[in-house]
Design an enzyme around this catalytic site. Structure first.
Site, PDB file in Angstrom:
ATOM      1  N   ALA A  27       0.701  -1.111  -0.046  1.00 26.16           N
ATOM      2  CA  ALA A  27      -0.097   0.013   0.081  1.00 26.16           C
ATOM      3  C   ALA A  27       0.790   1.280   0.142  1.00 26.16           C
ATOM      4  O   ALA A  27       0.548   2.400   0.658  1.00 26.16           O
ATOM      5  CB  ALA A  27      -0.867   0.024   1.157  1.00 26.16           C
ATOM      6  N   LEU A  59       4.449  11.434   2.216  1.00 24.68           N
ATOM      7  CA  LEU A  59       3.377  12.271   1.990  1.00 24.68           C
ATOM      8  C   LEU A  59       3.407  12.996   0.386  1.00 24.68           C
ATOM      9  O   LEU A  59       2.386  13.368   0.064  1.00 24.68           O
ATOM     10  CB  LEU A  59       3.324  13.064   3.074  1.00 24.68           C
ATOM     11  CG  LEU A  59       3.053  12.506   4.214  1.00 24.68           C
ATOM     12  CD1 LEU A  59       2.842  13.722   5.287  1.00 24.68           C
ATOM     13  CD2 LEU A  59       1.739  11.705   4.355  1.00 24.68           C
ATOM     14  N   SER A  97       2.788  -8.725   7.322  1.00 24.20           N
ATOM     15  CA  SER A  97       3.701  -9.077   6.542  1.00 24.20           C
ATOM     16  C   SER A  97       3.049 -10.250   5.469  1.00 24.20           C
ATOM     17  O   SER A  97       2.329 -11.344   6.191  1.00 24.20           O
ATOM     18  CB  SER A  97       5.046  -9.942   6.793  1.00 24.20           C
ATOM     19  OG  SER A  97       5.662 -10.486   5.886  1.00 24.20           O
ATOM     20  N   ARG A 121      12.755  -7.890  -3.116  1.00 23.80           N
ATOM     21  CA  ARG A 121      12.595  -9.065  -3.971  1.00 23.80           C
ATOM     22  C   ARG A 121      12.238 -10.140  -3.067  1.00 23.80           C
ATOM     23  O   ARG A 121      11.597 -11.149  -3.470  1.00 23.80           O
ATOM     24  CB  ARG A 121      14.285  -9.284  -4.182  1.00 23.80           C
ATOM     25  CG  ARG A 121      14.472 -10.233  -5.281  1.00 23.80           C
ATOM     26  CD  ARG A 121      15.874 -10.548  -5.658  1.00 23.80           C
ATOM     27  NE  ARG A 121      16.335  -9.358  -6.310  1.00 23.80           N
ATOM     28  CZ  ARG A 121      17.391  -9.003  -6.582  1.00 23.80           C
ATOM     29  NH1 ARG A 121      18.416 -10.167  -6.306  1.00 23.80           N
ATOM     30  NH2 ARG A 121      17.942  -7.892  -7.197  1.00 23.80           N
ATOM     31  N   CYS A 175      36.545  -7.683   5.060  1.00 25.61           N
ATOM     32  CA  CYS A 175      37.839  -6.903   5.335  1.00 25.61           C
ATOM     33  C   CYS A 175      37.892  -5.478   4.984  1.00 25.61           C
ATOM     34  O   CYS A 175      38.482  -4.416   5.474  1.00 25.61           O
ATOM     35  CB  CYS A 175      38.918  -7.728   4.980  1.00 25.61           C
ATOM     36  SG  CYS A 175      38.726  -7.985   2.892  1.00 25.61           S
TER      37      CYS A 175
END
Length: 634
Positions: A27, A59, A97, A121, A175
């Site tokens: 939505a 908004l 969900s 995804r 790293c």
């Protein structure tokens, strides 16, 4: 458009529209437009599901929401707003969900159509599989700036969402994040890891301490650092492997924590002399001796002016106190979840990322820029969302009229094509026979070192993260039916820290993987190797390689490696797989996508309904990260 369609729908089609039951998933930007179009077109029974709440940043384009709705449920407010357009519509809203077990295949089977307006995804993959299992048509959509796409997915008739693999999201070696950052995004990732270390899930894979296993270090390089693999070092007596415990023991003291992170750890890094032979060495900071630089644009709003190092330190100190209080409200074992729309959490990441950037001589960024990087935000255009929503409704009407074979994949370009059209329709592609989701017998091959790869990593990094399962069950196909992973909580938890070889899994072993929520089964063949290059933990090859994007196929032809399914720096959740999207880069990527689209469809000059033979992956890679209304282009 919607009002016009309502006026022309007649006879059986009008009845089909009126009597259909529609599920809208999402939505946000596209979802708001879709809901408005549905109620104005004559649809009477609609259900909408969205987990998100409304933020001020929504908004300017999600027009169903107002300032008074901020922090409220998107799905519930959207329902209330569209009922003002047509109070006779029956709309049910779920603030949840779509990947919850509550929405199983029987839930999906009750709908005539499913319309996707999603922003990530993982959820797209899940809805794709649920619609395949329920044999319900799915209208998939996406936007990225001025670009957009709508397509229809129907089991056995068209490609599913996963028939063509998506480009891997950009990740960074551990790293690099911990030792040798060179870009602002490296500092942002490190800052988000620090937030989790201090207040969230203390994940060892996201440790922010210097990495003494950096491949650049040799046996003689950085000897003083490498010899301090024990829990403490000589610089400050800090327990390196328990950042959170150490911070709690100090009471989250700002000065002690600042000096640990930005002075002592940096000195520790400087002892690894090999790292700095060809790089600018970092400059340690002390909280009581910060540079007195000032902001040259102090009149700009807080989000868009560059904070000084001293201001970043002050924000860091303030955020520590606020976040400490929030964490205390969670009780024993509680944790905080980083959210780009949480002001304090964002301030923490922005201040920390900029301090670290200053130390390593990297350009500092505004709070606005860091929010875009940390939240994977791509510019969203309200008119693009409106156009795509209209196309979704048109494809839905084709399906309800019994003309699903006439549905198209429609691309929205930013500039007209050779036939002076912005909208380019293409015939839907048939299912890919090698798809590891919708093929009759899905199979993949996973390359790992069975003596070093753990069952927990197989579950989380391969099956859930890479292959999109939600609650997998895994059985060894050895005639004994040994179950190594169970979706039942706690049933096989003790296996997570065991290696694959501990269960007799070796080269050629086949694993039967099932996800009963998705009604999805997959056979995984294990290919054992002693070592994978470039710090990879696993690779997915075999039949899946035939689905690689064209550029990856070309790399393979040139002797390059298959797609990496798991760097050490892979994030646990998609929203943490960050990519840097600068404004000028976004413009370039859009132009690239448009050029690819024109090239691909040049042969369609006489007919725009031939099958698509090439997919643009550029905008998809951008949009995959997604904000609430920034949707992935497939």
């Amino acid at each position: 458009m919607a009002a016009t369609l309502k006026g022309v729908l007649q006879g059986s089609l009008a009845d089909n529209v009126k009597n259909s039951k529609i599920l809208v998933v999402g939505a946000g930007g596209i979802g708001c437009e879709v809901l408005k179009d549905l109620v104005l077109t004559g649809f009477k029974t609609i259900e909408v599901i969205d987990l998100d709440t409304i933020d001020v940043s929504n908004l300017n384009r999600q027009f169903l929401f107002r300032k008074e709705h901020v922090k409220k449920s998107k799905s519930q407010v959207a329902r209330e707003s569209v009922l003002k357009f047509n109070p006779d519509v029956d709309i049910k809203a779920y603030h949840d969900s779509v990947m919850s077990p509550d929405y199983d295949v029987n839930f999906f089977k009750q709908f005539t159509l499913v319309l996707n307006a999603l922003d990530n995804r993982a959820a797209r993959n899940h809805v794709n599989r649920m619609c395949l299992a329920a044999d319900i048509p799915l209208v998939e959509s996406g936007t990225a700036g001025y670009l957009g796409q709508v397509t229809v997915i129907k089991k056995g008739l068209t490609e599913c969402y996963e028939c063509q693999p998506k480009p891997p999201q950009k990740t960074f070696p551990g790293c690099t994040i911990r030792n040798t950052p060179s870009e602002p995004i490296h500092c942002v990732v490190w800052a988000k890891h620090l937030f989790n270390q201090l207040f969230g899930e203390d994940d060892p894979d996201q440790d922010v301490s210097p990495d003494t296993e950096d491949p650049e270090l040799t046996a003689e390089a950085g000897q003083s650092a490498l010899q301090s693999e024990a829990k403490t070092d000589e610089i400050g007596g800090i327990e390196r492997k328990s950042t959170r415990v150490w911070a709690m023991n100090t009471g989250y003291d700002p000065e002690k924590l600042f000096n640990k992170l930005f002075r002592d750890d940096i000195k520790y890094l400087l002892s690894m002399e090999t790292l700095w032979k060809k790089r600018r060495p970092p400059q340690p900071l002390n909280m009581t001796q910060l540079p007195s630089d000032t902001d040259g644009n102090s009149s700009a709003i807080r989000d868009q002016r560059q904070w000084s190092v001293k201001e970043c330190a002050n924000v860091f100190s303030d955020c520590l106190g606020q976040l400490k209080k929030e964490l205390a409200t969670q009780g024993d074992g509680g944790m905080l979840v980083w959210d780009k729309d949480d002001e304090t959490a964002l301030d923490f990441v922005a201040s920390v990322a900029n301090i670290r950037a200053h130390i390593f001589g990297i350009a500092m960024k505004t709070r606005f820029d860091i929010k875009s990087m940390a939240g994977n935000i791509i510019p969203a255009i309200a008119t693009t969302n409106a156009i795509i929503a209209g196309l979704i409704i048109m494809e839905a009407i084709k399906i309800l009229s019994g003309k699903i074979k006439s549905c198209k994949t429609v691309y929205l370009n930013r500039v007209p094509n050779d036939r002076n059209r912005l909208l380019v329709p293409c015939t839907l592609d048939p299912p890919n026979p090698k798809c590891y989701v919708c093929a009759p017998k899905p199979e993949v091959t996973v390359v790992v070192n069975c003596t070093r790869f753990k069952v927990g990593a197989l579950q989380d990094k391969v099956l859930k993260s890479y292959l999109g399962m939600v609650a997998p069950d895994v059985e060894i196909d050895d005639g004994k039916g040994t179950i190594i992973i169970s979706s039942e909580e706690g049933e096989t938890e003790e296996n997570n820290d065991k290696f694959l070889s501990d269960f007799g899994i070796r080269n050629g072993t086949r694993l039967k993987c099932d996800d009963f929520l998705q009604v999805y089964s997959l056979v995984v063949t294990i290919a054992h190797v002693e070592k994978l290059e470039e710090e990879k933990e696993f690779e997915v090859v075999g039949d899946l390689s035939e689905l690689q994007p064209q550029e990856e196929q070309q790399q393979a032809a040139n002797g390059s490696k298959p797609h990496n399914g798991g760097d050490k720096a892979d994030e646990k959740e998609e929203e943490d797989d960050l990519m840097l999207i600068e404004e000028e880069e976004f413009e370039e990527e859009q132009q690239r996508m448009e050029e690819e689209t024109r090239t691909t469809r040049k042969r369609k000059a006489s007919s725009e309904t031939e099958p698509t033979t090439k997919r643009s992956k550029t905008a998809e890679a951008q949009a995959a990260a997604g904000d609430n209304d920034v949707i992935e282009i497939s």
